[in-house]
Write a protein that holds these residues in place. Structure first.
Motif, PDB file in Angstrom:
ATOM      1  N   UNK A  35      37.485  43.304  50.353  1.00 37.42           N
ATOM      2  CA  UNK A  35      36.730  42.069  50.540  1.00 37.42           C
ATOM      3  C   UNK A  35      36.113  41.600  49.226  1.00 37.42           C
ATOM      4  N   UNK A  36      35.602  42.551  48.426  1.00 42.01           N
ATOM      5  CA  UNK A  36      35.048  42.195  47.121  1.00 42.01           C
ATOM      6  C   UNK A  36      36.137  41.608  46.221  1.00 42.01           C
ATOM      7  N   UNK A  37      37.321  42.174  46.283  1.00 40.04           N
ATOM      8  CA  UNK A  37      38.408  41.679  45.441  1.00 40.04           C
ATOM      9  C   UNK A  37      38.937  40.336  45.936  1.00 40.04           C
ATOM     10  N   UNK A  38      38.813  40.083  47.235  1.00 39.19           N
ATOM     11  CA  UNK A  38      39.140  38.742  47.748  1.00 39.19           C
ATOM     12  C   UNK A  38      38.224  37.702  47.110  1.00 39.19           C
ATOM     13  N   UNK A  39      36.918  38.007  47.088  1.00 41.55           N
ATOM     14  CA  UNK A  39      35.982  37.047  46.509  1.00 41.55           C
ATOM     15  C   UNK A  39      36.079  36.999  44.986  1.00 41.55           C
ATOM     16  N   UNK A  40      36.553  38.083  44.366  1.00 40.97           N
ATOM     17  CA  UNK A  40      36.827  38.039  42.927  1.00 40.97           C
ATOM     18  C   UNK A  40      37.951  37.049  42.648  1.00 40.97           C
ATOM     19  N   UNK A  41      38.971  37.066  43.495  1.00 39.96           N
ATOM     20  CA  UNK A  41      40.095  36.140  43.307  1.00 39.96           C
ATOM     21  C   UNK A  41      39.671  34.700  43.555  1.00 39.96           C
ATOM     22  N   UNK A 120      45.530  30.078  46.583  1.00 44.64           N
ATOM     23  CA  UNK A 120      44.544  29.068  46.176  1.00 44.64           C
ATOM     24  C   UNK A 120      44.550  27.875  47.127  1.00 44.64           C
ATOM     25  N   UNK A 121      45.728  27.502  47.608  1.00 46.49           N
ATOM     26  CA  UNK A 121      45.827  26.332  48.500  1.00 46.49           C
ATOM     27  C   UNK A 121      45.240  26.618  49.877  1.00 46.49           C
ATOM     28  N   UNK A 122      45.042  27.910  50.214  1.00 53.56           N
ATOM     29  CA  UNK A 122      44.552  28.262  51.539  1.00 53.56           C
ATOM     30  C   UNK A 122      43.073  28.647  51.572  1.00 53.56           C
ATOM     31  N   UNK A 123      42.499  29.034  50.400  1.00 56.47           N
ATOM     32  CA  UNK A 123      41.129  29.571  50.429  1.00 56.47           C
ATOM     33  C   UNK A 123      40.101  28.512  50.824  1.00 56.47           C
ATOM     34  N   UNK A 124      40.412  27.249  50.630  1.00 55.56           N
ATOM     35  CA  UNK A 124      39.469  26.198  51.006  1.00 55.56           C
ATOM     36  C   UNK A 124      39.485  25.879  52.488  1.00 55.56           C
TER      37      UNK A 124
END
Length: 251
Positions: A35-41, A120-124
Motif C-alpha cells: 500500500x505504501x508503494x502504491x502511494x509512492x507510485x 496513471x490513467x486509472x489512479x484518478x
C-alpha cells in the motif's frame, strides 16, 4: 515548534509543492508494504503533473544559474569561507548539468512506459486500480518489498536531478533570512515590507502548545497574519489573545 511557510510568488509555490512530494516519495519508498508503494507510485505521478508546466525546467535552470552568479560575486570577500563557497557553487553546477541533460519535462521518459501510463490513467478514478481493472499492477503489488523498491527507485531516478535542484534552491532561499521574535497583539500581526527588497518566502515558527493556526496573506508591500484556533465545532475561530512567534522573511 510548528514551522509554516508562505510563498510570495507562484514559482516558489511550485517549488514547495515539489519538495513536499519528493519528501513524501522518499519516505514511502523506504517502507515495505504494498500500500505504501502504491502511494509512492501515485506520488511520482503527482510530481509529473506538477512538472508538466512548460516553463518549470527553464525556471529552475535560470534560478540555478542566477544563484551561481550571485555567489561568484562573493569571491575574495574576507568574511566568506572560500572552501564552503566553492562547495556550494560546485553543487549548483552539478545540479544545472544534470537537470539540463534531461530531455523534456519532469518524468518525460516515464511517459514512454505504457504499463506505468495505464496505471496513471486509472489512479484518478475512485477504486480504479482494483485487480480486475489492472491485473498486471495487482501482480506487481504481490512482489517482495525489495523488488518493488528497486522498480520505484529506478522510476524515481528520472526525477532525481529536479529533486536535488529544488532542494538546493530552497535551502539557499531559507538561509537568506534572519529570524525575528514578534508578537501578534490580540491575535493579529501586520508588517510593512521594506521598499527596494523583493521577498520570496515567509517562515513562521509557532509553539505547538499554543494550539494556534496562522492564516497568512502577503504581497510585495505588506504581510498580514491572523491567528486562529480549531474549535470543538471543527471550525476555525479567531484568537483574541496576544501570542509570540518567530518570523523570517527570505529574499
Amino acid at each position: 515548534m510548528i514551522l509554516y511557510e508562505y510563498p510570495f510568488n507562484e514559482r516558489i509555490r511550485t517549488y514547495l509543492r515539489l519538495e513536499h512530494l519528493f519528501l513524501r516519495l522518499e519516505e514511502l519508498v523506504a517502507r515495505d508494504q504494498a500500500l505504501d508503494h502504491h502511494y509512492a507510485l501515485t506520488t511520482i505521478f503527482e510530481v509529473m503533473d506538477v512538472g508538466a508546466r512548460a516553463d518549470l525546467k527553464s525556471d529552475v535552470l535560470k534560478d540555478l544559474d542566477k544563484q551561481k552568479h550571485i555567489l561568484d560575486s562573493y569571491r575574495g570577500n574576507p568574511a566568506i569561507a572560500e572552501g564552503v563557497l566553492d562547495d556550494v557553487i560546485n553543487r549548483l553546477d552539478s545540479c544545472f548539468t544534470a537537470l539540463n541533460s534531461l530531455p523534456g519535462k519532469a518524468g518525460q521518459s516515464l511517459t514512454e512506459n505504457d504499463w506505468l501510463m495505464s496505471i496513471r490513467s486509472r489512479v484518478g478514478i475512485p477504486g480504479g486500480t482494483c485487480e480486475f481493472d489492472l491485473p498486471a499492477y495487482y501482480a506487481w503489488q504481490h512482489k517482495t518489498g525489495d523488488q518493488r523498491r528497486n522498480d520505484l527507485q529506478r522510476w524515481a531516478s528520472t526525477l532525481a536531478p529536479l529533486a536535488e535542484s529544488i532542494h538546493v534552491l530552497l535551502k539557499l532561499l531559507r538561509d537568506s533570512g534572519a529570524p525575528q521574535k514578534v508578537i501578534a497583539n490580540g491575535g493579529q500581526f501586520q508588517q510593512n515590507l521594506p521598499q527596494g527588497r523583493t521577498f520570496q518566502l515567509l517562515r513562521l515558527s509557532l509553539n505547538s502548545s499554543l494550539d494556534l493556526i496562522p492564516e497568512i496573506s502577503g504581497n510585495r508591500l505588506m504581510v498580514s497574519i491572523r491567528l486562529m484556533r480549531h474549535g470543538d465545532d471543527d471550525r476555525l475561530h479567531a484568537c483574541n489573545e496576544d501570542a509570540a512567534f518567530e518570523l523570517t522573511l527570505c529574499s
